[in-house]
Design a protein around this motif. Structure first.
Motif, PDB file in Angstrom:
ATOM      1  N   MET A  44       5.566  84.252 -19.514  1.00  0.00           N
ATOM      2  CA  MET A  44       6.933  84.145 -20.010  1.00  0.00           C
ATOM      3  C   MET A  44       7.937  84.542 -18.927  1.00  0.00           C
ATOM      4  O   MET A  44       8.954  83.870 -18.717  1.00  0.00           O
ATOM      5  N   VAL A  45       7.631  85.631 -18.237  1.00  0.00           N
ATOM      6  CA  VAL A  45       8.508  86.074 -17.156  1.00  0.00           C
ATOM      7  C   VAL A  45       8.417  85.106 -15.976  1.00  0.00           C
ATOM      8  O   VAL A  45       9.428  84.741 -15.373  1.00  0.00           O
ATOM      9  N   LEU A  46       7.213  84.694 -15.650  1.00  0.00           N
ATOM     10  CA  LEU A  46       7.002  83.827 -14.492  1.00  0.00           C
ATOM     11  C   LEU A  46       7.780  82.525 -14.623  1.00  0.00           C
ATOM     12  O   LEU A  46       8.498  82.123 -13.695  1.00  0.00           O
ATOM     13  N   LYS A  47       7.653  81.859 -15.751  1.00  0.00           N
ATOM     14  CA  LYS A  47       8.316  80.571 -15.940  1.00  0.00           C
ATOM     15  C   LYS A  47       9.831  80.707 -15.891  1.00  0.00           C
ATOM     16  O   LYS A  47      10.525  79.930 -15.220  1.00  0.00           O
ATOM     17  N   ALA A  48      10.363  81.689 -16.619  1.00  0.00           N
ATOM     18  CA  ALA A  48      11.811  81.865 -16.661  1.00  0.00           C
ATOM     19  C   ALA A  48      12.363  82.301 -15.312  1.00  0.00           C
ATOM     20  O   ALA A  48      13.397  81.795 -14.860  1.00  0.00           O
ATOM     21  N   ALA A  49      11.674  83.223 -14.649  1.00  0.00           N
ATOM     22  CA  ALA A  49      12.164  83.729 -13.370  1.00  0.00           C
ATOM     23  C   ALA A  49      12.085  82.655 -12.279  1.00  0.00           C
ATOM     24  O   ALA A  49      12.995  82.536 -11.447  1.00  0.00           O
ATOM     25  N   ARG A  50      11.003  81.880 -12.281  1.00  0.00           N
ATOM     26  CA  ARG A  50      10.890  80.829 -11.263  1.00  0.00           C
ATOM     27  C   ARG A  50      12.001  79.799 -11.413  1.00  0.00           C
ATOM     28  O   ARG A  50      12.613  79.383 -10.421  1.00  0.00           O
TER      29      ARG A  50
END
Length: 228
Positions: free
Chosen positions: A102-108
């Motif tokens: 969840m963090v990875l997708k949004a942050a990327r």
């Protein structure tokens, strides 16, 4: 009341620590992937987001293989006096792995939207790469990252399968809200199940309201509408 507050407080503790771990790792990896120009970038991204689509029990099984007493890392950790299986720390590890995508997708996505010219201008002015990240890239991507962090917290709060596989169902020790609800339903204790479901729903609504209040521009937009 203990049947209510103990699982709730444990769930909040597990979700908080899991979100912190997922956020640190997710933001760092997302920044690296957003600045890495390679055909393998999407392959790495797909591999890291597998917990988002895999059944939670499968993710939990992989974690048991890795951190179990006979696992690749479990034996080494046990030799140093660290035990993760059937502990709340194990629940944190399971929830952080599930929340990480969840963090990875949004942050990327947020880092990809940052204007690279601003980063290049800062570098030309002699700003170090670390300072460029903390003073330029991170603030500009903060809104998208915050959304991912809040989604990660909500995901960790409701995690069931992987947590049950790794941490088990020990009342007062590893029994989170979702596991307590499952146990109450299985035991036919509808009253307890209804109370726990209401508490879970209210907690999730509170998280969403907090997200709306914290999102940059949210309060300004409301003030603009009220002024108009």
């Amino acid at each position: 009341m203990a049947e209510l507050w103990i699982p709730l407080l444990l769930s909040l503790k597990v979700a908080g620590w899991a979100t912190a771990l997922a956020s640190v790792g997710g933001i760092a990896v997302a920044y690296g992937l957003s600045r890495w120009s390679s055909r393998w970038c999407d392959v790495v991204d797909a591999f890291l987001t597998l917990p988002m689509v895999l059944p939670p029990t499968v993710t939990g099984y992989y974690l048991l293989v890795l951190f179990g007493r006979r696992g690749w890392l479990g034996a080494w950790l046990q030799s140093h006096g660290i035990e993760l299986v059937f502990t709340w720390q194990g629940a944190v590890v399971a929830a952080s792995v599930v929340a990480f995508p969840m963090v990875l997708k949004a942050a990327r996505a947020a880092f990809l939207d940052v204007d690279h010219r601003l980063e290049q201008a800062a570098a030309v002015l002699g700003v170090s790469p670390a300072a460029v990240f903390f003073r330029v890239s991170l603030p500009l991507a903060a809104r998208g990252i915050l959304a991912g962090v809040l989604l990660a917290f909500a995901r960790a709060l409701g995690e069931f399968g992987a947590t049950l596989m790794v941490a088990g169902n020990i009342p007062g020790k590893t029994q989170t809200l979702s596991i307590a609800i499952y146990e109450a339903v299985q035991a036919g204790n509808d009253e307890t199940a209804n109370i726990l479901v209401l508490v879970t729903s209210a907690t999730c609504v509170a998280v969403l309201c907090l997200a709306a209040w914290l999102m940059p521009g949210g309060r300004r937009a409301r003030r603009s509408r009220s002024a108009a």
